[in-house]
Design an enzyme around this catalytic site. Structure first.
Site, mmCIF file in Angstrom:
data_model
loop_
_atom_site.group_PDB
_atom_site.id
_atom_site.type_symbol
_atom_site.label_atom_id
_atom_site.label_comp_id
_atom_site.label_asym_id
_atom_site.label_seq_id
_atom_site.Cartn_x
_atom_site.Cartn_y
_atom_site.Cartn_z
ATOM 1 N N HIS A 19 41.752 34.728 46.559
ATOM 2 C CA HIS A 19 42.065 36.115 46.155
ATOM 3 C C HIS A 19 42.236 37.063 47.349
ATOM 4 O O HIS A 19 41.499 38.026 47.509
ATOM 5 C CB HIS A 19 41.028 36.675 45.168
ATOM 6 C CG HIS A 19 39.588 36.415 45.503
ATOM 7 N ND1 HIS A 19 39.049 36.627 46.753
ATOM 8 C CD2 HIS A 19 38.576 35.962 44.727
ATOM 9 C CE1 HIS A 19 37.778 36.302 46.711
ATOM 10 N NE2 HIS A 19 37.463 35.905 45.509
ATOM 11 N N LYS A 46 33.817 25.346 46.391
ATOM 12 C CA LYS A 46 33.960 26.789 46.619
ATOM 13 C C LYS A 46 32.779 27.324 47.422
ATOM 14 O O LYS A 46 31.630 27.175 47.021
ATOM 15 C CB LYS A 46 34.036 27.505 45.264
ATOM 16 C CG LYS A 46 34.023 29.030 45.336
ATOM 17 C CD LYS A 46 35.314 29.605 45.858
ATOM 18 C CE LYS A 46 35.261 31.118 46.026
ATOM 19 N NZ LYS A 46 35.349 31.849 44.771
ATOM 20 N N HIS A 68 42.539 30.050 40.278
ATOM 21 C CA HIS A 68 41.229 30.708 40.497
ATOM 22 C C HIS A 68 40.846 31.405 39.195
ATOM 23 O O HIS A 68 41.338 32.481 38.879
ATOM 24 C CB HIS A 68 41.315 31.724 41.639
ATOM 25 C CG HIS A 68 39.998 32.370 41.957
ATOM 26 N ND1 HIS A 68 39.509 32.485 43.242
ATOM 27 C CD2 HIS A 68 39.054 32.938 41.171
ATOM 28 C CE1 HIS A 68 38.341 33.095 43.231
ATOM 29 N NE2 HIS A 68 38.040 33.388 41.973
ATOM 30 N N ASN A 84 30.600 29.548 39.761
ATOM 31 C CA ASN A 84 29.494 30.522 39.890
ATOM 32 C C ASN A 84 28.863 30.863 38.540
ATOM 33 O O ASN A 84 28.818 32.000 38.118
ATOM 34 C CB ASN A 84 29.957 31.797 40.620
ATOM 35 C CG ASN A 84 31.055 32.555 39.879
ATOM 36 O OD1 ASN A 84 31.843 31.964 39.147
ATOM 37 N ND2 ASN A 84 31.107 33.869 40.079
ATOM 38 N N ARG A 117 33.214 31.109 32.637
ATOM 39 C CA ARG A 117 31.841 31.356 32.162
ATOM 40 C C ARG A 117 31.351 30.184 31.302
ATOM 41 O O ARG A 117 31.821 29.072 31.450
ATOM 42 C CB ARG A 117 31.743 32.695 31.391
ATOM 43 C CG ARG A 117 32.410 33.884 32.070
ATOM 44 C CD ARG A 117 31.871 34.156 33.459
ATOM 45 N NE ARG A 117 32.356 35.447 33.941
ATOM 46 C CZ ARG A 117 32.428 35.787 35.228
ATOM 47 N NH1 ARG A 117 32.071 34.928 36.162
ATOM 48 N NH2 ARG A 117 32.854 36.978 35.581
ATOM 49 N N ALA A 169 31.420 43.387 38.830
ATOM 50 C CA ALA A 169 32.741 43.235 39.459
ATOM 51 C C ALA A 169 33.544 42.159 38.753
ATOM 52 O O ALA A 169 33.042 41.047 38.525
ATOM 53 C CB ALA A 169 32.569 42.878 40.926
ATOM 54 N N HIS A 218 33.563 40.031 31.990
ATOM 55 C CA HIS A 218 32.168 40.471 31.835
ATOM 56 C C HIS A 218 32.103 41.196 30.499
ATOM 57 O O HIS A 218 33.078 41.851 30.109
ATOM 58 C CB HIS A 218 31.775 41.450 32.951
ATOM 59 C CG HIS A 218 31.671 40.812 34.303
ATOM 60 N ND1 HIS A 218 30.544 40.137 34.727
ATOM 61 C CD2 HIS A 218 32.547 40.737 35.317
ATOM 62 C CE1 HIS A 218 30.748 39.681 35.961
ATOM 63 N NE2 HIS A 218 31.958 40.030 36.338
ATOM 64 N N ASP A 274 41.872 35.033 39.221
ATOM 65 C CA ASP A 274 40.505 35.542 39.363
ATOM 66 C C ASP A 274 40.126 36.345 38.122
ATOM 67 O O ASP A 274 39.386 37.318 38.211
ATOM 68 C CB ASP A 274 40.335 36.383 40.645
ATOM 69 C CG ASP A 274 38.864 36.616 40.981
ATOM 70 O OD1 ASP A 274 38.000 35.901 40.424
ATOM 71 O OD2 ASP A 274 38.573 37.524 41.782
ATOM 72 N N HIS A 314 37.609 32.227 36.203
ATOM 73 C CA HIS A 314 36.204 32.203 35.749
ATOM 74 C C HIS A 314 36.190 32.028 34.238
ATOM 75 O O HIS A 314 36.668 32.895 33.509
ATOM 76 C CB HIS A 314 35.497 33.512 36.122
ATOM 77 C CG HIS A 314 35.432 33.724 37.598
ATOM 78 N ND1 HIS A 314 34.398 33.258 38.380
ATOM 79 C CD2 HIS A 314 36.317 34.303 38.450
ATOM 80 C CE1 HIS A 314 34.639 33.563 39.656
ATOM 81 N NE2 HIS A 314 35.796 34.196 39.728
ATOM 82 N N HIS A 361 35.473 32.383 49.457
ATOM 83 C CA HIS A 361 35.458 33.823 49.178
ATOM 84 C C HIS A 361 35.254 34.493 50.529
ATOM 85 O O HIS A 361 34.145 34.558 51.036
ATOM 86 C CB HIS A 361 34.324 34.188 48.198
ATOM 87 C CG HIS A 361 34.316 35.642 47.828
ATOM 88 N ND1 HIS A 361 34.453 36.091 46.535
ATOM 89 C CD2 HIS A 361 34.231 36.761 48.590
ATOM 90 C CE1 HIS A 361 34.445 37.415 46.524
ATOM 91 N NE2 HIS A 361 34.298 37.854 47.757
HETATM 92 C C1 NCD Z 1 33.970 37.335 40.107
HETATM 93 C C2 NCD Z 1 33.002 37.082 38.948
HETATM 94 O O1 NCD Z 1 32.753 38.003 38.161
HETATM 95 O O2 NCD Z 1 32.520 35.948 38.822
HETATM 96 N N1 NCD Z 1 34.102 38.745 40.298
HETATM 97 C C3 NCD Z 1 35.110 39.403 40.908
HETATM 98 O O3 NCD Z 1 35.021 40.625 41.065
HETATM 99 N N2 NCD Z 1 36.181 38.795 41.317
HETATM 100 C C4 NCD Z 1 33.511 36.629 41.334
HETATM 101 C C5 NCD Z 1 34.507 36.575 42.443
HETATM 102 O O4 NCD Z 1 35.501 35.839 42.382
HETATM 103 O O5 NCD Z 1 34.325 37.292 43.426
HETATM 104 ZN ZN ZN Z 2 36.645 34.776 41.409
#
Ligand code: NCD
Ligand code: ZN
Length: 338
Positions: free
Chosen positions: A169, A96, A13, A41, A17, A257, A245, A241, A15, A135
């Protein structure tokens, strides 16, 4: 000096970007992990074959220095046709599902978690053997959102016994307990949810770098997650996860988040499993369980960890992007050997 070998680490899992952020964070995973399941996402989310293949290419380019498998996913929609899914099936590892608005870039997720509403796409996925990652949070009180989602997991698991479902998660004792109730339920757990509770996020001075969805829960939850991870529960996989950011979006009013953990994940996992005398189970937790659940065969990649201090960088930068990792500036007792 003490050593430990991790073979073909998998992050189920992640991200990554896009654009410069992808160029910054991609190699921070691909240099140590053999493969990762990549979340869809983006803005906009990945819902077409064209977007999917384009993203795959950009990931390949960003991680070209390493042998690395990017297992990409599609963003769940209620109206995918069977023909579309059949055509895209071999390009993806899973789809997802996000309830609308539940987390970062999920505004176009599903408005209803009613099984009958979801049935057309889920039926096709079940027939085609495409796993479903979820999720799992309702829009109830923030500490109860995951526990409230358990009946929804149950309704989908019962209605589609041949569909492989991954509870993403997980953060609660309830989710750990549900894992063993249905053959077709599996789960990922992050590094940070094995380590922190809500106290670490908001019990003292607010720590925006530990703010994520689902929010870290109570000591009883962390204990249940840790117990399952340390014994490498066969239905539980590591999924960081890691969700980068930009610094200004974390250290701001209206903090985004997500916890950024990819550059520290393997070192901290080794430290944690060693502290609990469970190093023998670490390869199952970070690779073998995922290989079995997803039936994947990652590229062989051996990572040697040595018991030597690693000072976590305070920030990672590329061009105008900068991102603060978990444990920035702190010292971990295990490092990755060059
Ligand atoms: C994730 C994100 O920033 O894309 N954020 C998070 O707090 N985990 C999205 C997600 O997996 O919920
Ligand atoms: Zn995530």
């Amino acid at each position: 000096m003490q050593n430990f070998i991790i073979n073909s680490a998998l992050d189920m899992h992640l991200h990554l970007r896009d654009d410069d952020m992808l160029k910054l964070v991609g190699p921070l995973t691909s240099n140590t992990f053999s493969g990762a399941l990549i979340m869809p996402n983006l803005v906009p989310p990945i819902t077409t074959k064209e977007a999917l293949l384009g993203y795959k290419e950009r990931i390949k380019e960003a991680c070209k220095e390493d042998e690395f498998d990017a297992y990409v996913t599609l963003f769940f929609k209620n109206d995918y046709s069977y023909e579309f899914l059949e055509d895209i099936k071999d390009e993806i590892i899973a789809i997802k599902l996000y309830p609308a608005g539940i987390t970062t870039n999920s505004e176009t997720g599903v408005a209803s978690m009613d099984v009958e509403v979801l049935r057309p796409t889920l039926e096709s996925m079940s027939k085609l053997g495409i796993p479903l990652c979820i999720h799992g949070e309702t829009n109830g009180f923030v500490m109860d959102r995951e526990a409230e989602f358990m009946p929804i997991y149950e309704s989908i698991a019962k209605a589609f016994p041949d569909l492989k479902i991954i509870m993403e998660h997980i953060t609660t004792k309830e989710a750990i307990e549900l894992l063993d109730k249905y053959d077709n339920l599996h789960a990922t757990v992050t590094l940070h949810h094995l380590l922190i509770t809500l106290d670490d996020v908001a019990g003292g001075m607010l720590n925006p770098h530990l703010f994520c969805k689902p929010i870290a829960k109570r000591p009883r939850d962390r204990k249940a997650l840790l117990k399952a991870a340390l014994k490498a529960h066969p239905k539980l996989m590591f999924g960081s996860d890691s969700a980068p950011h930009p610094k200004h979006k974390k250290e701001s009013c209206g903090c985004a988040a997500g916890v950024f953990t990819s550059p520290i994940a393997l070192q901290v996992l080794t430290q944690l499993f060693e502290e609990h005398n469970c190093l023998d189970n670490l390869n199952a937790f970070v690779s073998l369980n995922a290989q079995r659940v997803y039936n994947i065969h990652p590229k062989p990649k051996t990572i040697k960890l040595v018991k030597k201090d690693f000072v976590v960088p305070s920030i990672y930068k590329y061009k105008n992007e900068n991102v603060v990792p978990m444990y920035a500036g702190e010292t971990i007792s295990w490092s990755i050997e060059d």
